[in-house]
Motif scaffolding. Structure first.
Motif, PDB file in Angstrom:
ATOM      1  N   LEU A  91     -19.112  -9.985 -20.666  1.00  0.00           N
ATOM      2  CA  LEU A  91     -20.196 -10.637 -21.519  1.00  0.00           C
ATOM      3  C   LEU A  91     -19.644 -11.363 -22.365  1.00  0.00           C
ATOM      4  O   LEU A  91     -19.849 -12.781 -22.990  1.00  0.00           O
ATOM      5  N   LEU A  92     -18.851 -11.122 -23.285  1.00  0.00           N
ATOM      6  CA  LEU A  92     -18.151 -11.344 -24.552  1.00  0.00           C
ATOM      7  C   LEU A  92     -17.210 -12.433 -24.164  1.00  0.00           C
ATOM      8  O   LEU A  92     -17.182 -13.688 -24.614  1.00  0.00           O
ATOM      9  N   SER A  93     -16.313 -12.133 -23.445  1.00  0.00           N
ATOM     10  CA  SER A  93     -15.377 -13.306 -22.806  1.00  0.00           C
ATOM     11  C   SER A  93     -16.250 -14.571 -22.107  1.00  0.00           C
ATOM     12  O   SER A  93     -15.836 -15.634 -22.402  1.00  0.00           O
ATOM     13  N   LEU A  94     -17.066 -14.193 -21.403  1.00  0.00           N
ATOM     14  CA  LEU A  94     -18.026 -15.195 -20.938  1.00  0.00           C
ATOM     15  C   LEU A  94     -18.645 -16.122 -21.793  1.00  0.00           C
ATOM     16  O   LEU A  94     -18.663 -17.301 -21.731  1.00  0.00           O
ATOM     17  N   SER A  95     -19.113 -15.540 -22.982  1.00  0.00           N
ATOM     18  CA  SER A  95     -19.594 -16.374 -24.104  1.00  0.00           C
ATOM     19  C   SER A  95     -18.811 -17.181 -24.818  1.00  0.00           C
ATOM     20  O   SER A  95     -18.783 -18.378 -25.100  1.00  0.00           O
ATOM     21  N   PHE A  96     -17.514 -16.688 -24.840  1.00  0.00           N
ATOM     22  CA  PHE A  96     -16.395 -17.334 -25.272  1.00  0.00           C
ATOM     23  C   PHE A  96     -16.181 -18.774 -24.460  1.00  0.00           C
ATOM     24  O   PHE A  96     -15.961 -19.732 -25.071  1.00  0.00           O
ATOM     25  N   PHE A  97     -15.870 -18.471 -23.254  1.00  0.00           N
ATOM     26  CA  PHE A  97     -15.372 -19.370 -22.320  1.00  0.00           C
ATOM     27  C   PHE A  97     -16.919 -20.447 -22.158  1.00  0.00           C
ATOM     28  O   PHE A  97     -16.287 -21.813 -22.409  1.00  0.00           O
ATOM     29  N   LEU A  98     -18.094 -20.026 -22.180  1.00  0.00           N
ATOM     30  CA  LEU A  98     -19.078 -20.960 -22.210  1.00  0.00           C
ATOM     31  C   LEU A  98     -19.123 -21.892 -23.622  1.00  0.00           C
ATOM     32  O   LEU A  98     -19.524 -23.013 -23.688  1.00  0.00           O
ATOM     33  N   SER A  99     -18.663 -21.321 -24.650  1.00  0.00           N
ATOM     34  CA  SER A  99     -18.855 -21.945 -25.971  1.00  0.00           C
ATOM     35  C   SER A  99     -17.785 -23.095 -25.957  1.00  0.00           C
ATOM     36  O   SER A  99     -17.965 -23.941 -26.490  1.00  0.00           O
TER      37      SER A  99
END
Length: 162
Positions: free
Chosen positions: A98-106
């Motif tokens: 979830l944290l990696s996905l949030s970074f990518f989406l950012s």
């Protein structure tokens, strides 16, 4: 560049979030919410996601706002998993993803906004559909997938050792 006061604040906090995430990835192989860089990422990403709701280049609620809400949900759920499920190995996998996905989406709106504004007067891209933006996002998607696989493998090895 045409940024409002909120836009400038949002941009500065967003840059801090990206730097904190990169530091955490380099030092720990993930965004680690137990470390200072992970905590900075969490708080600055939360603020960035919330301030994005007050910014609209095209007027009204748009795709960027949906990204912000989704990113906010991702980091809050990851934080909840970090705090409430600290002993669960399965929760760690989900938290890391979830944290990696949030970074990518950012990075999606970051790339779009940066490439359509910089350098001043002669931006790198003409708009969101510019091929340069698409190619850059493809590279970032590949890096995200590779990073997620790397994190999973690394975490699985650590879990087996314990």
């Amino acid at each position: 560049m045409g940024l409002t006061g909120l836009g400038i604040f949002h941009t500065i906090i967003g840059i801090v979030a990206i730097v904190a995430a990169i530091i955490s990835f380099v030092r720990f192989g993930k965004i680690d919410l137990t470390q200072l860089s992970g905590k900075i990422y969490f708080y600055t990403t939360t603020v960035t996601a919330l301030t994005a709701l007050g910014i609209s280049k095209h007027g009204g609620f748009n795709a960027g706002h949906i990204f912000s809400v989704f990113i906010f949900i991702l980091v809050v759920v990851a934080f909840w998993l970090s705090v409430k499920r600290s002993a669960s190995n399965k929760a760690r996998y989900v938290e890391n993803f979830l944290l990696s996905l949030s970074f990518f989406l950012s990075l999606i709106p970051t790339v779009n906004e940066t490439f359509t504004r910089v350098p001043l007067g002669h931006p790198l891209a003409k708009g969101p559909a510019d091929p340069l933006i698409a190619k850059t996002l493809l590279v970032l998607l590949i890096a995200f997938i590779a990073g997620a696989v790397y994190q999973y493998i690394k975490q699985r090895r650590i879990t087996k050792l314990n």
